[in-house]
Enzyme design. Sequence first.
Site, short mmCIF file in Angstrom:
data_model
loop_
_atom_site.label_atom_id
_atom_site.label_comp_id
_atom_site.label_asym_id
_atom_site.label_seq_id
_atom_site.Cartn_x
_atom_site.Cartn_y
_atom_site.Cartn_z
N CYS A 156 60.80 66.64 -75.51
CA CYS A 156 61.38 65.72 -74.91
C CYS A 156 63.12 65.39 -75.58
O CYS A 156 63.52 64.58 -74.89
CB CYS A 156 60.50 64.44 -74.59
N ARG A 159 62.25 55.41 -72.13
CA ARG A 159 62.57 54.71 -73.41
C ARG A 159 62.47 53.21 -73.40
O ARG A 159 63.37 52.57 -72.91
CB ARG A 159 63.80 55.04 -74.08
N ARG A 188 72.47 62.38 -86.60
CA ARG A 188 72.83 63.05 -85.17
C ARG A 188 73.91 62.40 -84.79
O ARG A 188 74.39 62.87 -83.54
CB ARG A 188 71.63 62.64 -84.25
N ASN A 242 65.77 65.46 -81.19
CA ASN A 242 66.82 64.91 -81.50
C ASN A 242 66.78 64.43 -83.12
O ASN A 242 67.65 64.51 -83.67
CB ASN A 242 67.27 63.56 -80.53
N ASP A 243 65.54 63.58 -83.11
CA ASP A 243 65.32 63.32 -84.57
C ASP A 243 64.64 64.40 -85.37
O ASP A 243 65.01 64.46 -86.64
CB ASP A 243 64.27 62.08 -84.46
N HIS A 296 75.97 48.32 -74.44
CA HIS A 296 75.88 48.00 -72.91
C HIS A 296 76.74 48.88 -71.87
O HIS A 296 76.38 49.11 -71.19
CB HIS A 296 76.43 46.33 -72.81
N ARG A 356 57.12 55.27 -73.81
CA ARG A 356 57.16 55.28 -75.31
C ARG A 356 57.24 54.05 -75.84
O ARG A 356 57.76 53.09 -75.17
CB ARG A 356 58.32 56.03 -75.71
N GLU A 410 58.63 64.16 -84.26
CA GLU A 410 60.08 64.03 -84.54
C GLU A 410 60.73 63.94 -85.99
O GLU A 410 61.61 63.68 -86.44
CB GLU A 410 60.83 62.89 -83.61
#
Length: 583
Positions: free
Chosen positions: A508, A302, A471, A460-461, A195, A338, A437
């Site tokens: 991205c 996202r 990661r 990233n992935d 959070h 996405r 990815e």
Amino acid sequence: MPYRRKTYKGLPISGGIILGNVRIILPGSVRVAEVPIPVSRISHEITALDKAIAETIVELRKLSDSAGKRIGGPVSKVFDAQLMIAGDYEFLGKVKEQIKKRRRNAGFVYNLMVQDTIKPLSKSNDPYIRQMSQDVTAVSEQVLSHLAGYGQKSTVRFQANTILVGKSFTPGEVLDYRNRKAIGFLVGEGGRSSHMALIARSLMVPVAVVEKCWHLLSDNDRIILDGTSGLVIVNPTESEWDEYQKKKKRQGPATITRIKKLPAIPPKTLDGIEVQIAANLELPGPVDEILTERKFPVGLYRTEFLYLESDSFPGEEEQFEFYSKIAATYSNSVVTLRTFDLGSDKIKADGLIPHEDNPALGWRGIRVMLDMSDIFKCQIRAIMRASVKGKFRIMLPMISDVTEFDRARKLIAQVAFDLRRSGIDFDKNIPVGIMIEVPSAALTADQFAKKVDFMSIGTNDLTQYTMSADRNNARVSGLYNSYHPSVLHLIKLTLDAGRKYNKPVSICGEIAGDLMAVPLFIGMGVSQLSMNPARIFDVCRLVSKIDSKMVQLLVGSIMSSPTTASVTKKLESYRNALENKNS
Ligand code: PEP
Ligand code: MG
């Protein structure tokens, strides 16, 4: 004696560079003594507890309203969980019974019972259970400080431009400390989907995680914190301080002001080629206004953050409302939504998804959604209904096999059929694309390119799967590098496949906003670079200094490099040459 310089490679949580002095705020600043009380005082203690709870609830409501106003809808829900905890009357009833039975002061009994509740939660492997324990701690600290007559923990004083260091901060503290001009946070625990991370990113406040950081630093240490890379430099040299001041000026928190200053969008290369620059978003935030004013598309929304903020999967109407608002806000540009990218690393302990030893390789992304097709169809239906209000693209995450795309496409077709039959309007030509990815998808990009409407490379992935390096694991962060030739080959394969079948391909992942890599991707012919909004200004400026023919030569040289180090060296010298030429 000069202070000792130290560096730490932490986990990046919320992007941006900050330079400032440390103020450590440790947990447990509220001390609760055990005080035996006579029977005549029991009712007084119970009334004091009720009053402290009521005050806490009022504060949480205020925070929720303020978050709602400053950031927007779903983020304020972070406080709903805390409100529920504060108002748990069953628990409070038990505390009151114990006050009577043990004849101890309310603060002591309340704290004891909270600690008993938290202990098993805080040790859980599940990040959501741990998040719950943090929420309970946050509420209890607030209640205890009211009982002690301190008011909120926010009475802690610090100067403007301070970087706050602690074990963790609650969303309410982040909001409050930010209002009081703290410039960023270094915390000892928490992940990208906590959070705190969510609020910090929405407020664009830099944050990094370094284990036990509050032991490693002292009050008034000078530090540089790069929330984009996770790097923390303690007591830096003067030249580092100057260097990062300059970097900050270029990147800095003034994202909105800087985007305002940009000339025509999209930027063009020296030889007139347009390069589409887009934003990666997670939730509504202060940057929306300028992005839409300057007509930036959203290359990656996202949407799973909508789920992460609720107690359960949001229903169709709630999602419809959310996507309709996005459509209205970005009425000038295309938004790529996405679909939920969830797995046991992100999902809550609601019994839906079992614990996995290896969540990155497990049930996540499209795999979950194909198995829980009702939830997937509900999301698609909400997106499609909202699609008439704007311009959307649907993007499927973690696709590793063509049949997964076929199955998802079929489900989307079923939703479209149902909507038509019910006479509900939607965009009949909504593009459906995939994220690349996973190496298997990049290696078969040709097959995908024949079928999909677009592709977007999630580096990233892709980097973690290609390099077999988590990661989020600092121990293997040396291996986790998107400049590795294997990753670049997979990116090029995908871009080539897109060109062959005339399908747009974006990038991205974080590397899309990396100034050293941008020339390479332009040389490879990327259609769109989608990035954290804080990177947009620098990347747009860089694009206008690049000659698209020259960077094609760079591609050949990079693709024959054997190691990350040699790629880095070549990209660095190209960047320096570009800067010298333009200086
Ligand atoms: C990626 O993997 O590069 C990506 C953009 O998705 P996420 O970071 O949300 O996994
Ligand atoms: Mg990803």
